[in-house]
Design an enzyme around this catalytic site. Structure first.
Site, PDB file in Angstrom:
ATOM      1  N   ASP A 138      46.259   8.684  44.404  1.00  0.00           N
ATOM      2  CA  ASP A 138      45.189   8.414  45.370  1.00  0.00           C
ATOM      3  C   ASP A 138      44.131   9.504  45.277  1.00  0.00           C
ATOM      4  O   ASP A 138      44.278  10.574  45.859  1.00  0.00           O
ATOM      5  CB  ASP A 138      45.760   8.345  46.798  1.00  0.00           C
ATOM      6  N   ASP A 157      37.918  18.469  50.931  1.00  0.00           N
ATOM      7  CA  ASP A 157      38.127  17.165  50.288  1.00  0.00           C
ATOM      8  C   ASP A 157      39.601  16.951  49.977  1.00  0.00           C
ATOM      9  O   ASP A 157      40.275  17.844  49.474  1.00  0.00           O
ATOM     10  CB  ASP A 157      37.320  17.054  48.997  1.00  0.00           C
ATOM     11  N   LYS A 188      46.999  11.729  58.632  1.00  0.00           N
ATOM     12  CA  LYS A 188      45.979  12.619  58.099  1.00  0.00           C
ATOM     13  C   LYS A 188      45.652  13.651  59.159  1.00  0.00           C
ATOM     14  O   LYS A 188      45.769  13.378  60.352  1.00  0.00           O
ATOM     15  CB  LYS A 188      44.751  11.761  57.762  1.00  0.00           C
ATOM     16  N   TRP A 203      46.489   2.874  56.187  1.00  0.00           N
ATOM     17  CA  TRP A 203      45.794   4.093  56.584  1.00  0.00           C
ATOM     18  C   TRP A 203      44.544   3.683  57.365  1.00  0.00           C
ATOM     19  O   TRP A 203      43.848   2.756  56.954  1.00  0.00           O
ATOM     20  CB  TRP A 203      45.376   4.932  55.377  1.00  0.00           C
ATOM     21  N   HIS A 245      51.432   9.781  48.318  1.00  0.00           N
ATOM     22  CA  HIS A 245      50.093   9.650  47.736  1.00  0.00           C
ATOM     23  C   HIS A 245      49.802  10.928  46.985  1.00  0.00           C
ATOM     24  O   HIS A 245      49.588  11.983  47.587  1.00  0.00           O
ATOM     25  CB  HIS A 245      49.045   9.412  48.826  1.00  0.00           C
ATOM     26  N   HIS A 292      46.343  15.586  52.885  1.00  0.00           N
ATOM     27  CA  HIS A 292      46.111  15.314  54.306  1.00  0.00           C
ATOM     28  C   HIS A 292      46.677  16.347  55.268  1.00  0.00           C
ATOM     29  O   HIS A 292      47.046  16.024  56.389  1.00  0.00           O
ATOM     30  CB  HIS A 292      46.664  13.930  54.659  1.00  0.00           C
ATOM     31  N   ASP A 309      40.773  14.443  47.973  1.00  0.00           N
ATOM     32  CA  ASP A 309      40.984  13.466  46.893  1.00  0.00           C
ATOM     33  C   ASP A 309      40.441  13.865  45.527  1.00  0.00           C
ATOM     34  O   ASP A 309      39.808  13.059  44.865  1.00  0.00           O
ATOM     35  CB  ASP A 309      40.354  12.127  47.302  1.00  0.00           C
ATOM     36  N   GLU A 354      50.296   5.996  56.878  1.00  0.00           N
ATOM     37  CA  GLU A 354      49.830   7.258  56.293  1.00  0.00           C
ATOM     38  C   GLU A 354      49.020   8.075  57.295  1.00  0.00           C
ATOM     39  O   GLU A 354      47.979   7.635  57.769  1.00  0.00           O
ATOM     40  CB  GLU A 354      48.959   6.944  55.069  1.00  0.00           C
ATOM     41  N   ASP A 372      50.349  11.976  52.100  1.00  0.00           N
ATOM     42  CA  ASP A 372      49.285  12.181  51.119  1.00  0.00           C
ATOM     43  C   ASP A 372      49.136  13.684  50.926  1.00  0.00           C
ATOM     44  O   ASP A 372      48.972  14.430  51.897  1.00  0.00           O
ATOM     45  CB  ASP A 372      47.987  11.545  51.634  1.00  0.00           C
TER      46      ASP A 372
HETATM   47  C1  RNT Z   1      42.367   8.239  52.999  1.00  0.00           C
HETATM   48  C2  RNT Z   1      43.738   7.909  52.545  1.00  0.00           C
HETATM   49  C3  RNT Z   1      43.891   6.563  51.937  1.00  0.00           C
HETATM   50  C4  RNT Z   1      42.743   6.199  51.024  1.00  0.00           C
HETATM   51  C5  RNT Z   1      42.915   4.883  50.313  1.00  0.00           C
HETATM   52  C6  RNT Z   1      41.648   4.399  49.713  1.00  0.00           C
HETATM   53  O1  RNT Z   1      42.241   9.513  53.433  1.00  0.00           O
HETATM   54  O2  RNT Z   1      44.206   8.875  51.669  1.00  0.00           O
HETATM   55  O3  RNT Z   1      45.103   6.467  51.297  1.00  0.00           O
HETATM   56  O4  RNT Z   1      42.477   7.185  50.082  1.00  0.00           O
HETATM   57  O5  RNT Z   1      43.507   3.974  51.136  1.00  0.00           O
HETATM   58 ZN    ZN Z   2      46.110   8.503  50.718  1.00  0.00          ZN
END
Ligand code: RNT
Ligand code: ZN
Length: 429
Positions: free
Chosen positions: A336, A304, A238, A193, A296, A272, A306, A236, A269
Site C-alpha cells: 500500500d 507521509d 490510522k 479504511w 499493509h 499509520h 505511503d 484499518e 498499515d
Molecule cells: C490510507 C490507507 C488505505 C489506503 C488505500 C488506498 O491511509 O492506508 O489503506 O492507502 O485504501
Molecule cells: Zn493502508
C-alpha cells in the site's frame, strides 16, 4: 563456453556457495526459497494511477487525506491500461501475487453508478482477467474522494442519511467481494479504511466513535449475498491524515478492539503510527488474541505514510517477527503506497521485490541458533550472529529464487522496466 553459459555457471556457483553458508548455520535453503515464492503478496492496484480510479464523477471531491504527489508521465487511464501495467509488474516481481482492487476501480462503461449500488457485474472484467491468469483478488471499500465524504466523515457522520449511504456502500462491497472470491475459488480480503476525523481539537471524540461502531455493525450484519467463506472483512486504523491531524475516529485502539470482538481481521498499515513507532513489536502482542492480521506494507516518511517500500530495517523486522513466531500463515500481506513522481512500474517492482526479499532474508536467518543462544543467556553472541546475518550472502539466494520463478535476477529487471516505459508508458499522452 558462450558468454551466456559462463554467466549461468557463475550464478550457480555463487548460489551453491551461498547455500553452503546458510546451511552451515542450520538453515534449510530450499525450504526458504519455496516458502518465499509461494507466500501470496497482494499488489495494490492504485500505484498505477495515483489512486485515481475509473469513476464517472460529478463535482470536486476531497481526497480524504490521500494525496499522490508528482506528475510523472504514463499513468494508467483505464482498466485495460492498468491490467497491462500489472502484467508487467507480475513479470518483473517473482512469486505468488494477488491483486488488490478498490471499489473506485469499477468499470461502468461510461455510466455513473453510485457507490451504494455497485455490483459484481462492474468488476466482471477484473474477475475474468484474474481467472485467466490464475490470480486471486482482494478488495477495498472506497470511503473517500466522494461528495458525501467531503465533510471528512462517512460511517461516523452525524447525519444518519449519509451514514446509511456508506453502510450501503459497505454492504455492496461485501457482496462484490463474495462474488469475486466464489468465482476465483479464493477468499477475498475486504479491507475497510475510512478517513473520518477532525483537523483540530474536537470537543466530542466520543459520538463519532459510537456511531462508527453502530455503522460497522450494520454493515457486517448484512448476510444477503455475503458469504464469509469468500469475503473476509478487515478494518484499518490510522493515527492521523492530511486534514485529520488531531483526531481519527478509527484509531488503532478502536479497530484492535472492534476486530477482536467482531471476529474480523485487524489491518496494520506500517505508515499509520507515530513517526518513530513501528509495527514489528505489535505482531506478537496482537496475535496472542487475534486470529490473524492484514498487513499493509508501506513506508512512512515524516508526515507521509505511503512512500515506495524498500528493503529497510523496518521491513526486515516485520518479516523476522513473522518467521521467528511461525506466524506467516496467520497474516495477509498487501502492499500500500503510491508515488506519482517516478516511473510507476518501477515503484511497484521495487516494493514487491523488497517485500519478498525481506521475507527470504527472514527465512534465511539462523533462528534456532539465535533462540538457543538467548535461552542459554549468551546474549552477546546472539547479537553478534544477528549482526553477521546482515552481510550474509542473501543476494545469491535471491537471484536463484528469481531464476526459478522465471523473473529477472538482480538488476536485470531495471532494463526491462525501462523498455516497458519506452514502448508503453511513454505512448500514453
Ligand atoms: C490510507 C490507507 C488505505 C489506503 C488505500 C488506498 O491511509 O492506508 O489503506 O492507502 O485504501
Ligand atoms: Zn493502508
Amino acid at each position: 563456453m558462450t558468454k551466456q553459459k559462463k554467466l549461468g555457471a557463475n550464478a550457480s556457483m555463487e548460489f551453491a556457495a551461498a547455500a553452503r553458508h546458510f546451511e552451515a548455520l542450520g538453515v534449510d535453503v530450499e525450504r526458504a526459497i519455496a516458502t518465499a515464492l509461494r507466500t501470496p503478496l497482494s499488489l495494490h492496484c492504485w500505484q498505477a494511477d495515483d489512486v485515481g480510479g475509473f469513476e464517472v464523477r460529478e463535482g470536486a471531491v476531497d481526497g480524504g487525506g490521500i494525496l499522490a504527489t508528482g506528475s510523472y508521465p504514463g499513468r494508467a487511464r483505464n482498466g485495460d491500461e492498468l491490467r497491462q501495467d500489472l502484467e508487467e509488474v507480475l513479470r518483473l516481481a517473482p512469486g505468488v501475487h494477488r491483486v488488490n482492487l478498490h471499489a473506485s476501480y469499477a468499470e461502468t462503461d461510461g455510466r455513473r453508478v453510485e457507490r451504494d449500488v455497485l455490483a459484481p457485474e462492474h468488476f466482471r472484467r477484473w474477475i475474468a482477467w484474474a481467472k485467466a491468469r490464475n490470480i486471486g483478488l482482494d478488495f477495498n471499500t472506497t470511503f473517500f474522494a466522494h461528495p458525501l465524504a467531503n465533510d471528512g466523515m462517512t460511517l461516523s457522520h452525524p447525519d444518519r442519511k449519509i451514514r446509511d449511504f456508506w453502510v450501503r456502500h459497505g454492504i455492496a462491497c461485501r457482496r462484490i467481494a463474495t462474488a469475486m472470491g466464489r468465482a476465483l475459488r479464493s477468499p477475498v480480503t475486504l479491507n475497510h479504511w475510512l478517513p473520518d476525523g477532525r483537523k483540530d481539537s474536537p470537543a466530542d471524540r466520543w459520538s463519532p466513535r459510537r456511531r462508527l461502531v453502530e455503522s460497522l455493525d450494520r454493515m457486517l450484519a448484512a448476510s444477503d449475498g455475503v458469504d464469509p467463506r469468500w469475503c473476509r472483512d478487515a478494518v484499518e486504523g490510522k493515527l492521523f491524515g492530511i486534514g485529520s491531524e488531531d483526531y481519527v475516529v478509527g484509531s488503532n485502539e478502536f479497530y484492535a478492539a472492534y476486530a477482536l470482538t467482531r471476529k474480523i481481521r485487524l489491518c496494520l498499515d506500517m505508515g499509520h503510527f507515530h513517526p518513530t513507532e513501528t509495527i514489528a513489536d505489535k505482531i506478537s502482542a496482537l496475535l496472542q488474541f487475534h486470529e490473524g492480521l492484514l498487513l499493509h506494507v508501506s513506508r512512512p516518511i515524516r508526515w507521509d505514510s505511503d512512500h515506495v517500500v524498500i528493503l529497510n530495517d523496518d521491513l526486515r523486522a516485520v518479516f523476522q517477527e513473522l518467521i521467528r513466531g511461525n506466524a506467516l500463515a496467520r497474516v495477509n500481506l498487501a502492499t500500500d503506497y503510491f508515488d506519482a513522481s517516478i516511473n510507476r512500474i518501477m515503484a511497484y517492482v521495487i516494493g514487491a521485490r523488497a517485500v519478498r526479499k525481506a521475507l527470504l532474508a527472514a527465512l534465511l536467518e539462523p533462528v534456532e541458533r539465535l533462540r538457543d543462544l538467548e535461552a542459554s543467556g549468551r546474549h552477546g553472541e546472539k547479537l553478534a550472529w544477528m549482526e553477521e546475518s546482515r552481510s550474509a550472502p542473501l543476494g545469491a539466494v535471491w537471484d536463484e529464487l528469481c531464476r526459478r520463478a522465471g523473473s529477472p535476477p538482480g538488476a536485470e529487471w531495471i532494463a526491462a522496466a525501462n523498455e516497458y516505459e519506452r514502448a508503453v508508458l511513454a505512448q500514453r499522452r
